[in-house]
Design an enzyme around this catalytic site. Sequence first.
Site, mmCIF file in Angstrom:
data_model
loop_
_atom_site.group_PDB
_atom_site.id
_atom_site.type_symbol
_atom_site.label_atom_id
_atom_site.label_comp_id
_atom_site.label_asym_id
_atom_site.label_seq_id
_atom_site.Cartn_x
_atom_site.Cartn_y
_atom_site.Cartn_z
ATOM 1 N N ASP A 12 15.191 -59.482 -29.170
ATOM 2 C CA ASP A 12 14.927 -60.213 -30.423
ATOM 3 C C ASP A 12 16.288 -60.644 -30.971
ATOM 4 O O ASP A 12 17.340 -60.281 -30.431
ATOM 5 C CB ASP A 12 14.203 -59.292 -31.423
ATOM 6 C CG ASP A 12 13.942 -59.978 -32.769
ATOM 7 O OD1 ASP A 12 13.602 -61.171 -32.780
ATOM 8 O OD2 ASP A 12 14.106 -59.333 -33.820
ATOM 9 N N TYR A 44 17.543 -66.384 -35.631
ATOM 10 C CA TYR A 44 17.058 -67.343 -34.636
ATOM 11 C C TYR A 44 16.202 -68.412 -35.319
ATOM 12 O O TYR A 44 16.156 -69.550 -34.880
ATOM 13 C CB TYR A 44 16.177 -66.638 -33.594
ATOM 14 C CG TYR A 44 16.899 -66.025 -32.411
ATOM 15 C CD1 TYR A 44 18.289 -65.870 -32.383
ATOM 16 C CD2 TYR A 44 16.179 -65.593 -31.297
ATOM 17 C CE1 TYR A 44 18.923 -65.300 -31.284
ATOM 18 C CE2 TYR A 44 16.803 -65.033 -30.193
ATOM 19 C CZ TYR A 44 18.174 -64.878 -30.188
ATOM 20 O OH TYR A 44 18.781 -64.314 -29.089
ATOM 21 N N CYS A 75 9.995 -61.497 -30.329
ATOM 22 C CA CYS A 75 10.426 -62.433 -31.360
ATOM 23 C C CYS A 75 9.483 -63.630 -31.313
ATOM 24 O O CYS A 75 9.350 -64.275 -30.261
ATOM 25 C CB CYS A 75 11.852 -62.877 -31.040
ATOM 26 S SG CYS A 75 12.490 -64.174 -32.107
ATOM 27 N N CYS A 185 6.692 -62.902 -37.999
ATOM 28 C CA CYS A 185 8.080 -62.656 -37.580
ATOM 29 C C CYS A 185 8.196 -61.155 -37.434
ATOM 30 O O CYS A 185 7.712 -60.399 -38.295
ATOM 31 C CB CYS A 185 9.044 -63.171 -38.642
ATOM 32 S SG CYS A 185 10.743 -62.564 -38.442
ATOM 33 N N THR A 186 8.807 -60.706 -36.341
ATOM 34 C CA THR A 186 8.811 -59.267 -36.041
ATOM 35 C C THR A 186 9.681 -58.462 -37.001
ATOM 36 O O THR A 186 9.608 -57.233 -37.008
ATOM 37 C CB THR A 186 9.240 -59.027 -34.583
ATOM 38 O OG1 THR A 186 10.521 -59.638 -34.373
ATOM 39 C CG2 THR A 186 8.230 -59.627 -33.621
HETATM 40 N N1 DGL Z 1 12.255 -61.637 -35.467
HETATM 41 C C1 DGL Z 1 12.194 -63.001 -35.111
HETATM 42 C C2 DGL Z 1 10.792 -63.570 -35.120
HETATM 43 O O1 DGL Z 1 9.865 -62.847 -34.829
HETATM 44 C C3 DGL Z 1 13.244 -63.957 -35.591
HETATM 45 C C4 DGL Z 1 13.875 -63.760 -36.909
HETATM 46 C C5 DGL Z 1 15.092 -64.636 -37.033
HETATM 47 O O2 DGL Z 1 16.098 -64.309 -36.398
HETATM 48 O O3 DGL Z 1 15.015 -65.662 -37.722
HETATM 49 O O4 DGL Z 1 10.572 -64.723 -35.364
#
Ligand code: DGL
Length: 257
Positions: A12, A44, A75, A185-186
């Site tokens: 992630d 991300y 992620c 989002c995780t």
């Molecule tokens: N944890 C990620 C997700 O599930 C991304 C969070 C990020 O870095 O913006 O989308």
Amino acid sequence: MASVDGFIGVFDSGVGGISVLRELVGLLPHEDFVFFGDSAHNPYGERGVGELRELSGGIVDSFLAEGAKAVVIACNTATSAAAAQLRLEHPSLPIVGVEPALKPATEHDPHDRILVMATPVTLRLDKFHRLAREFGSGSEVIAVPCVGLAHRIEQGDLDAPDLLELIEGLVGEYAGAVDSVVLGCTHYPFVARQIRQVLGDVPLFDGGAGTARRLRSLLSEASLLSPSKGKGRVELRSSLRGPGVLERYEEFFRMKA
Ligand code: DGL
């Protein structure tokens, strides 16, 4: 060639994937897991698709070079941006992604109004629009790009008032006005309590448990489930160097959800 003795690589943009890792370890306790948090490139959810594909591709390549037998993209953002390409590049590797749990939210009653919290990239890309078309037609799906939230969670100190204020500013207007919330989002399951504090006692849905079940069935189909009866190894790694980083990861791993 993947071997039953290989490990499962999980990644992630940082601590968020640890919410998925906990589900994976819970369901598959005999497997070995290596978790890689790309905290140096967090968030991300506010990056370009090309860059996300490159970052994800590099992580998967290094997992494979070390003998991974499967990969979990823990992620939503990287799954939306890179899963299809990774599967094309590695056709025989079991790759499991995570997606906003819109399906279980629509199967739960009532489901007239469903709030989806996710990163701007997840909500912009096709995968989410396909999900919304497939499962969301009987509900009003309210998608809110939660700019800055994953990055703030990444910093820890989850009881600080600024975090609650951030959530309030992002979704406070929906307090008492939605039937359920999809945590797309995780990172967000780690602030489930704060989200309920803002929105009221609504059911929250995330993709962690479904991802773990999918991994188990792919491993089983490929005869890659570990024959070991002992407890597997769980190793946490980060692209961010510096004091306290892995200690923070450990804290998230042990945190009560
Ligand atoms: N944890 C990620 C997700 O599930 C991304 C969070 C990020 O870095 O913006 O989308």
